[in-house]
Motif scaffolding. Structure first.
Motif, PDB file in Angstrom:
ATOM      1  N   TYR A 219       0.918  -1.135   0.107  1.00  0.00           N
ATOM      2  CA  TYR A 219       0.057   0.127  -0.056  1.00  0.00           C
ATOM      3  C   TYR A 219       0.898   1.516   0.079  1.00  0.00           C
ATOM      4  CZ  TYR A 219       1.102   0.601   4.939  1.00  0.00           C
ATOM      5  OH  TYR A 219       1.966   0.798   6.030  1.00  0.00           O
ATOM      6  N   THR A 220       0.159   2.428  -0.263  1.00  0.00           N
ATOM      7  CA  THR A 220       0.752   3.668  -0.056  1.00  0.00           C
ATOM      8  C   THR A 220       0.014   4.672   0.625  1.00  0.00           C
ATOM      9  OG1 THR A 220       0.181   4.541  -2.294  1.00  0.00           O
ATOM     10  CG2 THR A 220       2.284   3.554  -2.211  1.00  0.00           C
ATOM     11  N   VAL A 221       0.397   5.495   1.064  1.00  0.00           N
ATOM     12  CA  VAL A 221      -0.708   6.447   1.978  1.00  0.00           C
ATOM     13  C   VAL A 221       0.077   7.685   2.107  1.00  0.00           C
ATOM     14  CG1 VAL A 221       0.053   5.481   4.266  1.00  0.00           C
ATOM     15  CG2 VAL A 221      -2.108   6.683   4.064  1.00  0.00           C
ATOM     16  N   PRO A 222      -0.643   9.118   2.014  1.00  0.00           N
ATOM     17  CA  PRO A 222      -0.058  10.308   2.440  1.00  0.00           C
ATOM     18  C   PRO A 222      -0.115  10.515   3.739  1.00  0.00           C
ATOM     19  CG  PRO A 222      -2.357  10.470   1.228  1.00  0.00           C
ATOM     20  CD  PRO A 222      -2.111   9.117   1.214  1.00  0.00           C
ATOM     21  N   TYR A 223       0.755  11.282   4.298  1.00  0.00           N
ATOM     22  CA  TYR A 223       0.754  11.662   5.715  1.00  0.00           C
ATOM     23  C   TYR A 223       1.169  13.094   5.862  1.00  0.00           C
ATOM     24  CZ  TYR A 223       5.932  11.686   5.871  1.00  0.00           C
ATOM     25  OH  TYR A 223       7.204  11.959   5.671  1.00  0.00           O
ATOM     26  N   GLU A 224       0.910  13.515   6.855  1.00  0.00           N
ATOM     27  CA  GLU A 224       1.130  14.930   7.110  1.00  0.00           C
ATOM     28  C   GLU A 224       1.668  14.870   8.864  1.00  0.00           C
ATOM     29  OE1 GLU A 224      -1.455  17.768   6.909  1.00  0.00           O
ATOM     30  OE2 GLU A 224      -1.960  17.517   4.574  1.00  0.00           O
ATOM     31  N   GLY A 225       2.863  15.546   9.074  1.00  0.00           N
ATOM     32  CA  GLY A 225       3.401  15.535  10.530  1.00  0.00           C
ATOM     33  C   GLY A 225       4.922  15.702  10.267  1.00  0.00           C
ATOM     34  N   ASP A 226       5.532  16.191  11.298  1.00  0.00           N
ATOM     35  CA  ASP A 226       6.958  16.540  11.507  1.00  0.00           C
ATOM     36  C   ASP A 226       7.462  15.351  12.223  1.00  0.00           C
ATOM     37  OD1 ASP A 226       9.494  17.542  11.793  1.00  0.00           O
ATOM     38  OD2 ASP A 226       9.244  19.281  12.907  1.00  0.00           O
ATOM     39  N   LEU A 227       8.103  14.449  11.452  1.00  0.00           N
ATOM     40  CA  LEU A 227       8.525  13.274  11.929  1.00  0.00           C
ATOM     41  C   LEU A 227       9.943  13.336  12.597  1.00  0.00           C
ATOM     42  CD1 LEU A 227       7.352  10.605   9.431  1.00  0.00           C
ATOM     43  CD2 LEU A 227       6.198  11.357  11.684  1.00  0.00           C
ATOM     44  N   GLN A 228      10.590  14.505  12.740  1.00  0.00           N
ATOM     45  CA  GLN A 228      11.737  14.806  13.266  1.00  0.00           C
ATOM     46  C   GLN A 228      11.632  14.668  14.866  1.00  0.00           C
ATOM     47  OE1 GLN A 228      14.376  14.467  11.305  1.00  0.00           O
ATOM     48  NE2 GLN A 228      13.195  14.404   9.475  1.00  0.00           N
ATOM     49  N   ILE A 229      10.460  14.969  15.234  1.00  0.00           N
ATOM     50  CA  ILE A 229      10.358  15.324  16.798  1.00  0.00           C
ATOM     51  C   ILE A 229      10.391  14.049  17.671  1.00  0.00           C
ATOM     52  CG2 ILE A 229       8.736  16.309  18.669  1.00  0.00           C
ATOM     53  CD1 ILE A 229       7.727  18.128  16.189  1.00  0.00           C
TER      54      ILE A 229
END
Length: 304
Positions: A219-229
């Motif tokens: 699967y593929t899925v779009p995401y939103e979020g700052d994953l550096q935290i």
């Protein structure tokens, strides 16, 4: 609700409650308002007391070797075993399986790790599987801990050293393949390990797209979020202060798989859980995803 056991105690909330008490909120008889210095000292003492009840919270460790330092049993080459401590749960990877259980620790150095739930893999070669069993049994026999320099030492009775850990190496969220270990079963109010012979995964790219396997379908899925935290529970007042993470619609072929039994239900449950994710936090090599109410829904581990 059982899922809120992950919250356990928040230092910030404890301070807020304490401040309400010492300033007379809700009291039947007015009390003199304490000076700011008194309030700060009392609140600080409460924070110290709570922190002392969870001395290992938010620490993550990589196993260095088994046994005493004069007769160490080294890890097999290119293998890794870990442990990390949340408020009242411990989790990690034994080289073969992910595990999740309840623990207690005291500031006096007592430590007990209750028998955890584990993913049901049998790894090869046999030496790796044997090492994972040794690690699991060693953790169950731990009765005490101490910090020496930067290392965590876990002992059993009569101060016999069982395990020596180093601080866990950082694991970035983007670019790492994260494998599902446990999912929250809301109906039974318990964490459930993934099915044997199944693998559900997700990898975050830098362009706002994630991809992986649901256990049957890619699967593929779009995401939103700052994953550096990297932010942990005791530093927050509510889960709303954790970094946000949301997913869009999942795109997959949705071909049916017959084995292992139950894989299609697990895959659909995983995709549904992704759509409910609102926050995340990461500790060591474990990634927790939570819904908008702050209830954990997925626990994933970095592929070792």
């Amino acid at each position: 609700m059982a899922q809120h056991a992950w919250r356990s105690i928040s230092l910030t909330i404890a301070v807020a409650v304490l401040l309400a008490l010492v300033t007379g909120c809700g009291g039947a008889e007015p009390q003199p308002t304490p000076a700011p210095a008194e309030v700060q000292a009392t609140a600080g003492a409460a924070v110290d007391e709570i922190a002392a009840s969870y001395p290992l919270v938010s620490t993550a460790w990589d196993l260095d070797f088994f046994g005493p330092p004069d007769q160490p049993l080294a890890m097999l080459p290119d293998t890794r075993a870990t442990v990390l401590f949340f408020w009242d749960r411990y989790a990690g990877f034994d080289g073969c399986n992910f595990f999740l259980g309840v623990y207690t620790a005291t500031s006096e150095g007592e430590l007990r790790m209750m028998t955890p739930s584990r993913t049901p893999n049998i790894c090869s070669p046999v030496e790796l599987y044997d090492q994972s069993l040794l690690y699991d049994s060693s953790m169950q026999n731990v009765t005490a801990y101490r910090i020496e320099g930067e290392q965590l030492i876990a002992d059993t009775v009569n101060d016999q050293r069982l395990l020596t850990y180093n601080p866990a190496k950082p694991v970035p969220v983007p670019g790492t393949e994260w494998v599902l270990g446990f999912w929250w079963n809301a109906e039974r109010e318990e964490w459930r390990p993934v099915l044997a012979l199944s693998e559900t995964s997700i990898t975050f790219a830098e362009d706002g797209q994630a991809s992986g396997s649901g256990g049957c379908n890619n699967y593929t899925v779009p995401y939103e979020g700052d994953l550096q935290i990297e932010k942990v529970m005791e530093a927050t007042d509510t889960y709303a202060e954790l970094p946000t993470l949301t997913f869009g619609p999942v795109a997959a072929q949705f071909v049916a798989c017959a084995e292992p039994e139950g894989i299609m239900d697990q895959e659909q449950g995983y995709f549904t859980a992704l759509s409910s994710v609102a926050y995340y936090f990461k500790l060591g090599g474990m990634l927790m995803m939570l819904d908008a109410q702050g209830a954990p829904v997925l626990l994933l581990g970095a592929r070792n």
